[in-house]
Motif scaffolding. Structure first.
Motif, PDB file in Angstrom:
ATOM      1  N   SER A  36       0.829  -1.201   0.000  1.00 19.73           N
ATOM      2  CA  SER A  36       0.000   0.000   0.000  1.00 19.73           C
ATOM      3  C   SER A  36       0.864   1.253   0.000  1.00 19.73           C
ATOM      4  O   SER A  36       1.878   1.320   0.682  1.00 19.73           O
ATOM      5  CB  SER A  36      -0.900   0.015   1.239  1.00 19.73           C
ATOM      6  OG  SER A  36      -1.521   1.271   1.368  1.00 19.73           O
ATOM      7  N   THR A  37       0.456   2.227  -0.776  1.00 22.46           N
ATOM      8  CA  THR A  37       1.148   3.522  -0.771  1.00 22.46           C
ATOM      9  C   THR A  37       0.308   4.556  -0.012  1.00 22.46           C
ATOM     10  O   THR A  37       0.683   5.712   0.073  1.00 22.46           O
ATOM     11  CB  THR A  37       1.375   4.017  -2.212  1.00 22.46           C
ATOM     12  OG1 THR A  37       0.110   4.087  -2.882  1.00 22.46           O
ATOM     13  CG2 THR A  37       2.307   3.081  -2.957  1.00 22.46           C
ATOM     14  N   THR A  38      -0.813   4.106   0.543  1.00 23.95           N
ATOM     15  CA  THR A  38      -1.707   4.969   1.308  1.00 23.95           C
ATOM     16  C   THR A  38      -1.379   4.832   2.786  1.00 23.95           C
ATOM     17  O   THR A  38      -1.080   3.740   3.266  1.00 23.95           O
ATOM     18  CB  THR A  38      -3.176   4.534   1.076  1.00 23.95           C
ATOM     19  OG1 THR A  38      -3.423   4.506  -0.327  1.00 23.95           O
ATOM     20  CG2 THR A  38      -4.145   5.470   1.743  1.00 23.95           C
ATOM     21  N   ASP A  39      -1.442   5.934   3.523  1.00 23.91           N
ATOM     22  CA  ASP A  39      -1.202   5.907   4.960  1.00 23.91           C
ATOM     23  C   ASP A  39      -2.458   5.391   5.657  1.00 23.91           C
ATOM     24  O   ASP A  39      -3.473   6.084   5.721  1.00 23.91           O
ATOM     25  CB  ASP A  39      -0.839   7.308   5.464  1.00 23.91           C
ATOM     26  CG  ASP A  39      -0.412   7.309   6.912  1.00 23.91           C
ATOM     27  OD1 ASP A  39       0.061   6.263   7.403  1.00 23.91           O
ATOM     28  OD2 ASP A  39      -0.573   8.360   7.574  1.00 23.91           O
ATOM     29  N   GLU A  94     -10.170  -8.575  -4.040  1.00 24.62           N
ATOM     30  CA  GLU A  94     -10.879  -9.091  -5.215  1.00 24.62           C
ATOM     31  C   GLU A  94     -10.678 -10.596  -5.204  1.00 24.62           C
ATOM     32  O   GLU A  94      -9.534 -11.069  -5.272  1.00 24.62           O
ATOM     33  CB  GLU A  94     -10.321  -8.493  -6.494  1.00 24.62           C
ATOM     34  CG  GLU A  94     -11.027  -9.028  -7.735  1.00 24.62           C
ATOM     35  CD  GLU A  94     -10.316  -8.665  -9.008  1.00 24.62           C
ATOM     36  OE1 GLU A  94     -10.707  -7.669  -9.643  1.00 24.62           O
ATOM     37  OE2 GLU A  94      -9.347  -9.388  -9.362  1.00 24.62           O
ATOM     38  N   ILE A  95     -11.778 -11.342  -5.100  1.00 25.04           N
ATOM     39  CA  ILE A  95     -11.649 -12.794  -5.018  1.00 25.04           C
ATOM     40  C   ILE A  95     -12.487 -13.482  -6.084  1.00 25.04           C
ATOM     41  O   ILE A  95     -13.487 -12.949  -6.557  1.00 25.04           O
ATOM     42  CB  ILE A  95     -11.997 -13.348  -3.620  1.00 25.04           C
ATOM     43  CG1 ILE A  95     -13.480 -13.218  -3.309  1.00 25.04           C
ATOM     44  CG2 ILE A  95     -11.184 -12.660  -2.540  1.00 25.04           C
ATOM     45  CD1 ILE A  95     -13.877 -13.962  -2.053  1.00 25.04           C
ATOM     46  N   GLY A 108      -7.050  -3.668  -1.862  1.00 22.94           N
ATOM     47  CA  GLY A 108      -7.121  -2.228  -2.050  1.00 22.94           C
ATOM     48  C   GLY A 108      -7.951  -1.567  -0.971  1.00 22.94           C
ATOM     49  O   GLY A 108      -8.653  -2.218  -0.193  1.00 22.94           O
ATOM     50  N   LEU A 109      -7.864  -0.252  -0.939  1.00 25.21           N
ATOM     51  CA  LEU A 109      -8.628   0.567   0.001  1.00 25.21           C
ATOM     52  C   LEU A 109      -9.950   0.942  -0.643  1.00 25.21           C
ATOM     53  O   LEU A 109      -9.967   1.501  -1.745  1.00 25.21           O
ATOM     54  CB  LEU A 109      -7.833   1.825   0.358  1.00 25.21           C
ATOM     55  CG  LEU A 109      -8.523   2.826   1.282  1.00 25.21           C
ATOM     56  CD1 LEU A 109      -8.760   2.213   2.662  1.00 25.21           C
ATOM     57  CD2 LEU A 109      -7.684   4.095   1.380  1.00 25.21           C
ATOM     58  N   ASP A 110     -11.043   0.647   0.028  1.00 15.30           N
ATOM     59  CA  ASP A 110     -12.351   1.008  -0.505  1.00 15.30           C
ATOM     60  C   ASP A 110     -12.525   2.515  -0.434  1.00 15.30           C
ATOM     61  O   ASP A 110     -12.302   3.126   0.605  1.00 15.30           O
ATOM     62  CB  ASP A 110     -13.473   0.330   0.279  1.00 15.30           C
ATOM     63  CG  ASP A 110     -14.827   0.682  -0.302  1.00 15.30           C
ATOM     64  OD1 ASP A 110     -15.195   0.070  -1.306  1.00 15.30           O
ATOM     65  OD2 ASP A 110     -15.485   1.598   0.236  1.00 15.30           O
ATOM     66  N   VAL A 111     -12.897   3.113  -1.557  1.00 16.96           N
ATOM     67  CA  VAL A 111     -13.176   4.556  -1.623  1.00 16.96           C
ATOM     68  C   VAL A 111     -14.546   4.788  -2.263  1.00 16.96           C
ATOM     69  O   VAL A 111     -14.809   5.843  -2.828  1.00 16.96           O
ATOM     70  CB  VAL A 111     -12.058   5.329  -2.379  1.00 16.96           C
ATOM     71  CG1 VAL A 111     -10.764   5.331  -1.583  1.00 16.96           C
ATOM     72  CG2 VAL A 111     -11.824   4.750  -3.773  1.00 16.96           C
ATOM     73  N   SER A 112     -15.418   3.779  -2.136  1.00 13.17           N
ATOM     74  CA  SER A 112     -16.765   3.870  -2.698  1.00 13.17           C
ATOM     75  C   SER A 112     -17.534   5.009  -2.045  1.00 13.17           C
ATOM     76  O   SER A 112     -17.329   5.335  -0.880  1.00 13.17           O
ATOM     77  CB  SER A 112     -17.531   2.564  -2.477  1.00 13.17           C
ATOM     78  OG  SER A 112     -16.834   1.480  -3.050  1.00 13.17           O
ATOM     79  N   ASP A 113     -18.430   5.582  -2.820  1.00  8.97           N
ATOM     80  CA  ASP A 113     -19.237   6.691  -2.352  1.00  8.97           C
ATOM     81  C   ASP A 113     -20.619   6.177  -1.977  1.00  8.97           C
ATOM     82  O   ASP A 113     -21.396   5.774  -2.840  1.00  8.97           O
ATOM     83  CB  ASP A 113     -19.341   7.751  -3.455  1.00  8.97           C
ATOM     84  CG  ASP A 113     -20.060   8.996  -3.009  1.00  8.97           C
ATOM     85  OD1 ASP A 113     -20.102   9.263  -1.791  1.00  8.97           O
ATOM     86  OD2 ASP A 113     -20.590   9.709  -3.883  1.00  8.97           O
ATOM     87  N   PHE A 114     -20.904   6.156  -0.675  1.00  8.52           N
ATOM     88  CA  PHE A 114     -22.234   5.739  -0.240  1.00  8.52           C
ATOM     89  C   PHE A 114     -22.615   6.520   1.009  1.00  8.52           C
ATOM     90  O   PHE A 114     -21.782   6.908   1.798  1.00  8.52           O
ATOM     91  CB  PHE A 114     -22.319   4.231  -0.008  1.00  8.52           C
ATOM     92  CG  PHE A 114     -21.250   3.639   0.877  1.00  8.52           C
ATOM     93  CD1 PHE A 114     -21.483   3.424   2.215  1.00  8.52           C
ATOM     94  CD2 PHE A 114     -20.018   3.277   0.346  1.00  8.52           C
ATOM     95  CE1 PHE A 114     -20.514   2.866   3.026  1.00  8.52           C
ATOM     96  CE2 PHE A 114     -19.038   2.712   1.150  1.00  8.52           C
ATOM     97  CZ  PHE A 114     -19.283   2.503   2.492  1.00  8.52           C
ATOM     98  N   VAL A 125     -12.392   1.095  -5.718  1.00  9.95           N
ATOM     99  CA  VAL A 125     -11.291   0.641  -4.869  1.00  9.95           C
ATOM    100  C   VAL A 125      -9.980   1.200  -5.394  1.00  9.95           C
ATOM    101  O   VAL A 125      -9.718   1.171  -6.599  1.00  9.95           O
ATOM    102  CB  VAL A 125     -11.222  -0.906  -4.832  1.00  9.95           C
ATOM    103  CG1 VAL A 125     -10.086  -1.382  -3.941  1.00  9.95           C
ATOM    104  CG2 VAL A 125     -12.555  -1.503  -4.372  1.00  9.95           C
ATOM    105  N   ASP A 126      -9.170   1.714  -4.494  1.00  9.27           N
ATOM    106  CA  ASP A 126      -7.806   2.145  -4.804  1.00  9.27           C
ATOM    107  C   ASP A 126      -6.917   0.913  -4.610  1.00  9.27           C
ATOM    108  O   ASP A 126      -6.492   0.607  -3.500  1.00  9.27           O
ATOM    109  CB  ASP A 126      -7.402   3.288  -3.868  1.00  9.27           C
ATOM    110  CG  ASP A 126      -5.997   3.798  -4.121  1.00  9.27           C
ATOM    111  OD1 ASP A 126      -5.403   3.446  -5.163  1.00  9.27           O
ATOM    112  OD2 ASP A 126      -5.486   4.541  -3.257  1.00  9.27           O
TER     113      ASP A 126
END
Length: 165
Positions: A36-39, A94-95, A108-114, A125-126
């Protein structure tokens, strides 16, 4: 071929046991976040735990835990252990499956808008760079079954029995 298993951890705050997933002997959190490159704040917990109180969130996780053979889904696998829901930090895998194996293709990091419902989780997903993990289907199902026994209505606590390896 990768191995998947569970390990009992002790929650230092509650003093209660809970299960964590190990991939090749390494925590799922460490495995998922290594590229991951996200903190992301450490201390994520498995979404398979009975800690999810919202029935819809629990349904989303368990409907996606083992997709139909030859299909692909985005499964929430880790959640923020402070909020214990799918509304904060969520790591998605992802499976897909075939008759003998379960593939976790990427994390990945979920970035979905809900706003009102967690159903869109995993739609945006990022993705982190990384390698596919491959598990024997029966080994994967054994891990799921260990978590499932704590989802029944007759189980009222959140303390998991100790696993000895």
């Amino acid at each position: 071929m990768n191995t998947i298993s569970i390990k009992t951890y002790l929650n230092e705050f509650s003093g209660e046991n809970y299960y964590g997933i190990l991939i090749d002997g390494i925590s799922l959190e460490e495995c998922a976040l290594k590229n991951s490159t996200t903190d992301i704040t450490p201390g994520l917990a498995s979404t398979f735990l009975n800690w999810l109180d919202d029935p819809l969130e629990r349904e989303i996780v368990w409907e996606r835990a083992l997709p139909e053979t030859y299909s692909k889904v985005n499964l929430p696998v880790l959640m923020c252990s402070e909020d214990i829901d799918l509304w904060c930090t969520v790591i998605v895998a992802e499976i897909e499956t075939d008759d003998h194996y379960v593939y976790w293709n990427k994390f990945g990091l979920d970035v979905s808008d809900f706003e009102d419902t967690p159903e869109p989780i995993g739609t945006i997903v990022d993705w982190f760079p990384g390698n596919t993990l491959v598990f024997k289907r029966d080994e994967y199902e054994n891990v799921l079954n260990a978590f499932k026994k704590y989802l029944h209505n007759d189980f009222t606590g959140k303390v998991y029995e100790e696993i000895t390896n």
